[in-house]
Scaffold this motif. Structure first.
Motif, mmCIF file in Angstrom:
data_model
loop_
_atom_site.group_PDB
_atom_site.id
_atom_site.type_symbol
_atom_site.label_atom_id
_atom_site.label_comp_id
_atom_site.label_asym_id
_atom_site.label_seq_id
_atom_site.Cartn_x
_atom_site.Cartn_y
_atom_site.Cartn_z
ATOM 1 N N ARG A 18 38.732 38.097 35.692
ATOM 2 C CA ARG A 18 38.725 39.553 35.910
ATOM 3 C C ARG A 18 37.936 40.299 34.855
ATOM 4 O O ARG A 18 37.541 41.441 35.077
ATOM 5 N N THR A 19 37.735 39.681 33.696
ATOM 6 C CA THR A 19 37.076 40.402 32.601
ATOM 7 C C THR A 19 35.943 39.630 31.948
ATOM 8 O O THR A 19 35.157 40.197 31.191
ATOM 9 N N GLY A 20 35.844 38.321 32.201
ATOM 10 C CA GLY A 20 34.856 37.499 31.516
ATOM 11 C C GLY A 20 33.428 37.871 31.872
ATOM 12 O O GLY A 20 33.126 38.249 33.006
ATOM 13 N N MET A 21 32.528 37.736 30.898
ATOM 14 C CA MET A 21 31.131 38.111 31.076
ATOM 15 C C MET A 21 30.221 36.897 31.289
ATOM 16 O O MET A 21 29.021 37.064 31.464
ATOM 17 N N SER A 22 30.771 35.716 31.258
ATOM 18 C CA SER A 22 29.941 34.520 31.441
ATOM 19 C C SER A 22 29.509 34.408 32.893
ATOM 20 O O SER A 22 30.127 34.975 33.803
ATOM 21 N N LYS A 23 28.485 33.627 33.107
ATOM 22 C CA LYS A 23 27.991 33.393 34.462
ATOM 23 C C LYS A 23 29.085 32.746 35.318
ATOM 24 O O LYS A 23 29.284 33.121 36.481
ATOM 25 N N GLY A 29 34.791 35.370 39.795
ATOM 26 C CA GLY A 29 35.266 36.717 40.114
ATOM 27 C C GLY A 29 34.720 37.197 41.454
ATOM 28 O O GLY A 29 35.442 37.808 42.258
ATOM 29 N N PHE A 30 33.443 36.952 41.695
ATOM 30 C CA PHE A 30 32.829 37.343 42.960
ATOM 31 C C PHE A 30 33.502 36.649 44.132
ATOM 32 O O PHE A 30 33.862 37.291 45.136
ATOM 33 N N LEU A 31 33.702 35.345 44.026
ATOM 34 C CA LEU A 31 34.334 34.606 45.121
ATOM 35 C C LEU A 31 35.766 35.058 45.346
ATOM 36 O O LEU A 31 36.226 35.184 46.489
ATOM 37 N N ASP A 32 36.482 35.332 44.262
ATOM 38 C CA ASP A 32 37.855 35.825 44.401
ATOM 39 C C ASP A 32 37.883 37.167 45.120
ATOM 40 O O ASP A 32 38.717 37.394 46.010
ATOM 41 N N ASN A 33 37.000 38.073 44.719
ATOM 42 C CA ASN A 33 37.005 39.398 45.336
ATOM 43 C C ASN A 33 36.545 39.353 46.791
ATOM 44 O O ASN A 33 37.048 40.109 47.634
ATOM 45 N N LEU A 34 35.599 38.483 47.092
ATOM 46 C CA LEU A 34 35.174 38.323 48.486
ATOM 47 C C LEU A 34 36.353 37.841 49.336
ATOM 48 O O LEU A 34 36.563 38.325 50.458
ATOM 49 N N PHE A 35 37.128 36.952 48.769
ATOM 50 C CA PHE A 35 38.243 36.344 49.505
ATOM 51 C C PHE A 35 39.469 37.263 49.533
ATOM 52 O O PHE A 35 40.019 37.555 50.603
ATOM 53 N N TYR A 36 39.888 37.747 48.354
ATOM 54 C CA TYR A 36 41.176 38.447 48.261
ATOM 55 C C TYR A 36 41.077 39.954 48.506
ATOM 56 O O TYR A 36 42.074 40.586 48.869
ATOM 57 N N ILE A 37 39.926 40.543 48.290
ATOM 58 C CA ILE A 37 39.770 41.983 48.536
ATOM 59 C C ILE A 37 39.111 42.236 49.892
ATOM 60 O O ILE A 37 39.603 43.018 50.699
ATOM 61 N N HIS A 48 27.366 43.924 53.590
ATOM 62 C CA HIS A 48 28.255 44.908 52.968
ATOM 63 C C HIS A 48 29.424 44.222 52.265
ATOM 64 O O HIS A 48 29.836 44.652 51.179
ATOM 65 N N ASP A 49 29.954 43.164 52.862
ATOM 66 C CA ASP A 49 31.019 42.407 52.196
ATOM 67 C C ASP A 49 30.541 41.872 50.848
ATOM 68 O O ASP A 49 31.278 41.909 49.848
ATOM 69 N N LEU A 50 29.323 41.353 50.824
ATOM 70 C CA LEU A 50 28.783 40.793 49.586
ATOM 71 C C LEU A 50 28.630 41.886 48.530
ATOM 72 O O LEU A 50 28.950 41.678 47.350
ATOM 73 N N TYR A 51 28.156 43.059 48.960
ATOM 74 C CA TYR A 51 28.040 44.175 48.010
ATOM 75 C C TYR A 51 29.413 44.570 47.473
ATOM 76 O O TYR A 51 29.584 44.775 46.252
ATOM 77 N N MET A 52 30.390 44.711 48.370
ATOM 78 C CA MET A 52 31.723 45.143 47.937
ATOM 79 C C MET A 52 32.318 44.150 46.945
ATOM 80 O O MET A 52 32.930 44.543 45.934
ATOM 81 N N ALA A 53 32.140 42.865 47.207
ATOM 82 C CA ALA A 53 32.656 41.861 46.275
ATOM 83 C C ALA A 53 31.972 41.965 44.922
ATOM 84 O O ALA A 53 32.624 41.851 43.868
ATOM 85 N N ALA A 54 30.652 42.218 44.923
ATOM 86 C CA ALA A 54 29.922 42.383 43.663
ATOM 87 C C ALA A 54 30.386 43.639 42.935
ATOM 88 O O ALA A 54 30.529 43.649 41.703
ATOM 89 N N ALA A 55 30.626 44.714 43.698
ATOM 90 C CA ALA A 55 31.067 45.961 43.079
ATOM 91 C C ALA A 55 32.447 45.807 42.444
ATOM 92 O O ALA A 55 32.686 46.240 41.312
ATOM 93 N N TYR A 56 33.386 45.177 43.163
ATOM 94 C CA TYR A 56 34.725 44.979 42.608
ATOM 95 C C TYR A 56 34.690 44.046 41.397
ATOM 96 O O TYR A 56 35.440 44.230 40.427
ATOM 97 N N THR A 57 33.827 43.055 41.431
ATOM 98 C CA THR A 57 33.696 42.149 40.289
ATOM 99 C C THR A 57 33.210 42.904 39.064
ATOM 100 O O THR A 57 33.693 42.684 37.938
ATOM 101 N N THR A 58 32.273 43.812 39.272
ATOM 102 C CA THR A 58 31.772 44.636 38.171
ATOM 103 C C THR A 58 32.830 45.633 37.717
ATOM 104 O O THR A 58 33.042 45.832 36.516
ATOM 105 N N ARG A 59 33.506 46.249 38.680
ATOM 106 C CA ARG A 59 34.543 47.230 38.332
ATOM 107 C C ARG A 59 35.667 46.591 37.530
ATOM 108 O O ARG A 59 36.218 47.220 36.608
ATOM 109 N N ASP A 60 36.028 45.353 37.856
ATOM 110 C CA ASP A 60 37.079 44.662 37.096
ATOM 111 C C ASP A 60 36.759 44.666 35.600
ATOM 112 O O ASP A 60 37.651 44.821 34.757
ATOM 113 N N ARG A 61 35.492 44.483 35.274
ATOM 114 C CA ARG A 61 35.081 44.399 33.871
ATOM 115 C C ARG A 61 35.042 45.769 33.202
ATOM 116 O O ARG A 61 35.044 45.859 31.976
#
Length: 831
Positions: A18-23, A29-37, A48-61
């Protein structure tokens, strides 16, 4: 669900996804958000799903930093800047947040390893439609800089469901289409349904005695609407600080009337909900009809009432008694739209919190500051007293009382000068009685500032001269700036990388004065070659983008001559058009002449009710149709109108421009920020001594700026002496020929009347003196063409423009506000 459909397990500490900056953490984080969000697996995920997962992954940080910032600010009882603005134009969040987190390269690599198209994900994000133009874009730049400079702040505005209209061009005309920017959800906002406040409208006031026998006023409203908070985190660049953008959505206090439903009135059962939600439904309704005026006034009061009530709530939660309210908060009014906050704070302090007038006014006057953004008298808001009284009866009483106290002071200071008293009054008495919101803002604020040196001087000597005579120490200048994160790093990554390599670091991104390090390399032929390659690459990208959207093909080797801003007569897009027609006529008369190829690119929206601006758009497209299809021109000139100019689309434009058109009549533009964005990206400016052009020319050097036209003083003198545009038309054969060509019907399929309203206004009225500056403009454009022939010299000028733009960072502007107006200190949050 099979195991194959669950998130792919990766070798990573699950707590850090949820917070790590490593690749690895970003991928998980992206896969989790795509799946769970989003509830999707890769094989069925939409773009759009891919964008939303990327956005939530960034927002988590971002959220971890946001919570730490809020906790620290509360513990320290930090002085907080509350920026009240009817508009915010942040632009798409994802790319900007990745830059501010410092993980663009890591995220790009993570996307590549997951088999994703990183650029496509970035492009999927919608433009947040929360603003109309420069005012909202400036507010967003300031929020970015407040966080970057670690100054606690809250931006307050309206969560418009429908933003500024999407612009399409049909048969050359602007057509407005609704901008439902929230249709697919907004991953960056967090609803706060428990943070809601009642907003009152209409009704009447009544006097009563409280338990101590004091005379008090009670407002008995006809309508009560709730404002509900939606929060968006605003991250600073390279710091732990995250500030808050809090936008208000209107909701009915009761969504459903069961009594009405039970008697068969199905529409009436939901009428209150529909009426309430209208307030935050659309950005800036057309205010030509009376209903539009009423809705706009309702909107302005709605967001300031919610915001002031929220500040009072925060005061009680952090500091305590309201006596220290002006120490805890400073409230910046972004133009006149939030001016009602002055009367609303007075109402809340007196009617809801039992203060007497003097105590309430002392707090109110110490907490507010006001930024003026216009010199155009018609842009200074006024409201009819009748409308004001019908919607806000208690506030009209308070405005009257403020005015009474104020004018008593004026009469004592300027004995016997009743003309001055009339001019300074908060109520205009000539004709229909109207409430002057700018006067209210000046009287109710302890500091007033303009947004460029010339503008601030004209504010003191013309617009608010009487007030400056009365309170000279109240007036300041803070020249606008723009954020280099959005408009260089995000918009122009090629140039940003080249600058960092040349300067030896990327420190300039946070300290734009470090761009001066480029000057030492301004004569380096190697840098010249790479600089030119970066510009050509940006021009190719823009040409491909425009070809896809307009069908017009541009030559990347031509001068990209760009004018992108709101369409308005004072910005003088029609002066630019007259030059295009002059170039066209020269080529028609001498087809073999050695003309430097030029692509003229326009962008901007006209207000829906502004006929003349819409006619200018039609003329731009009509001229483009003729020129682009004339085989004799052979591609030496191309004209194209970029539809739906906004922050997102502008990011294609700024890197590609060679020449930036900043040609408003001197003394009319407050500042301008497009001039800064283009110059930061290496475009040279052709412009008048108007707004921030004056300071840009001082910084980059007069030899690197194409100046033409009258100064503000010369404009005033010509107007005093009497300006007769007909004389210019009659005496200048080329000017006459250009206007006559428009009237001939060449650009209107033989219709000689279509553009007559525009040409007749130029010849007979010309309020922005287009014809007076025409000859100087044509000569300056000829100089531009000659300068472009020497590519080495042009490139050197381009490098120096970028190197000397440090002053125009919004970081510098916010630092000046903090030191000289707000008296706030940074509160760093440890990463």
């Amino acid at each position: 669900m099979s195991m194959a459909q669950s998130p792919e397990p990766l070798d990573v500490d699950r707590e850090r996804t949820r917070t790590g900056m490593s690749k690895t953490a970003l991928k998980q984080g992206f896969l989790d958000n795509l799946f769970y969000i989003q509830g999707r697996f890769r094989e069925v995920a939409t773009p759009h799903d891919l964008y939303m997962a990327a956005a939530y992954t960034t927002r988590d940080r971002i959220l971890e930093r946001w919570i730490k910032s809020a906790q620290r600010y509360k513990t320290n009882q930090s002085r907080t800047v509350c920026y009240l603005s009817a508009e915010f134009l942040p632009g798409p969040h994802l790319a900007n947040n990745l830059v501010n987190l410092g993980i663009v390269e890591t995220a790009t690599e993570a996307a590549h390893e997951l088999g994703l198209d990183f650029d496509a994900i970035i492009a999927e994000e919608a433009e947040p439609g929360l603003g109309n133009g420069g005012l909202g874009r400036l507010a967003a730049c300031f929020m970015d800089s407040l966080s970057t400079l670690q100054i606690p702040s809250i931006g307050y505005g309206i969560r418009y469901e429908f933003g500024i209209f999407d612009q399409t061009i049909e048969d050359g005309w602007q057509v407005e289409k609704s901008d439902n920017w929230l249709r697919n959800g907004n991953p960056w906002e967090i609803p706060r349904p428990k943070i809601r406040f009642p907003v009152l409208y209409g009704g009447y006031t009544e006097q009563y005695r409280d338990h101590d026998g004091r005379s008090r006023t009670r407002w008995v409203p006809a309508q009560i609407i709730d404002g509900v908070a939606y929060d968006t985190p605003i991250l600073g660049y390279g710091v732990g600080n995250v500030n808050l953008l809090r936008l208000w959505k209107a909701e009915a206090s009761e969504s459903f009337d069961f009594q009405a439903f039970n008697v068969g009135d199905y529409y009436g059962a939901v009428h209150a909900k529909i009426e309430a939600e209208t307030i935050s439904k659309v950005l800036y309704p057309n205010d030509e009809p009376e209903a539009g005026k009423e809705l706009r006034l309702k909107q302005q009061f709605f967001f300031v009432s919610c915001s002031i009530q929220d500040m009072i709530r925060l005061q009680f939660n952090t500091v305590g008694p309201l006596d220290s309210f002006a120490e805890k908060f400073v409230i910046q009014l972004n133009d006149t739209h939030p001016s009602l906050a002055i009367a609303e704070l007075m109402r809340l302090l007196m009617d809801e919190h039992d203060m007497d007038w003097d105590r309430a006014w002392d707090i109110t006057h110490r907490v507010f500051c006001y930024t003026n953004h216009t010199l155009l008298p018609e842009a200074l808001e006024t409201w009819s007293v009748s409308l004001f009284e019908r919607l806000l009866p208690r506030h009209l009483e308070i405005v009257y009382e403020i005015n009474r106290h104020f004018l008593d002071e004026v009469r004592v200071h300027f004995l016997g000068d009743e003309d001055r008293v009339r001019r300074m009054s908060l109520i205009a008495e000539d004709g229909e009685r109207r409430v002057r919101m700018a006067n209210l803002a000046v009287v109710g604020s302890r500091a007033v500032n303009g947004v460029a040196a010339l503008h601030s001087e004209l504010v003191k000597t013309t617009l608010f001269k009487d007030f400056h005579d009365f309170w000279p120490d109240r007036f300041h200048n803070v020249t606008n700036g723009v954020t280099p994160r959005r408009f260089m790093v995000v918009a122009n990554p090629r140039l940003s990388r080249l600058i960092s390599e040349t300067c030896g670091s990327d420190d300039w991104i946070r300290d734009l004065d470090r761009l001066r390090d480029l000057e030492a390399h301004a004569m380096d032929s190697g840098l010249h070659e790479r600089w030119h390659e970066v510009k050509i690459a940006a021009k190719r990208d823009l040409a491909a983008w425009l070809k896809h959207r307009t069908g017009v093909l541009l030559d990347p080797e031509a001068i990209f001559d760009v004018q992108a801003k709101r369409i308005h007569e004072y910005k003088r897009q029609h002066l630019n058009l007259l030059h295009i027609i002059r170039c066209y006529q020269r080529l028609k008369q001498s087809p073999n002449q050695d003309m430097v190829p030029r692509a003229f690119i326009f962008g901007g929206k006209a207000a829906p009710g502004y006929f003349m601006a819409k006619l200018i758009i039609k003329l731009i497209n009509a001229v483009a149709e003729v020129i682009n299809n004339d085989p004799q021109i052979n591609g030496f000139i191309r004209v194209v109108f970029m539809p739906d100019f906004n922050v997102k689309n502008g990011q294609h434009l700024y890197p590609a421009a060679n020449l930036s058109e900043q040609i408003s009549l001197a003394g009319k533009e407050a500042s301008g920020t497009g001039n800064m964005k283009f110059s930061m990206n290496g475009a040279l400016t052709i412009g008048t001594l108007d707004g921030a052009n004056v300071e840009i020319r001082e910084e980059v050097g007069k030899e690197n700026f194409f100046l033409f036209g009258m100064s503000a003083e010369e404009v005033s003198q010509r107007q005093r002496e009497g300006y007769h545009p007909w004389e210019h038309y009659a005496k200048d054969a080329e000017l006459k020929s250009d206007i006559d060509l428009i009237n001939s019907g060449l650009f209107s399929h033989g219709d000689t009347q279509l553009f007559r309203p525009l040409t007749d206004r130029l010849v007979n009225q010309d309020p922005f003196m287009v014809l007076a500056d025409y000859r100087a403009y044509i000569a300056c454009q000829d100089h531009v063409a000659e300068a472009y022939r020497d590519h080495r010299h042009w490139t050197r000028m381009s490098i120096l423009n970028v190197a000397r733009m440090g002053k125009f960072s919004s970081d510098r502007a916010i630092r000046e506000y903090a030191e000289h107006i707000w008296r706030t200190e940074p509160h760093p949050i440890d990463l």
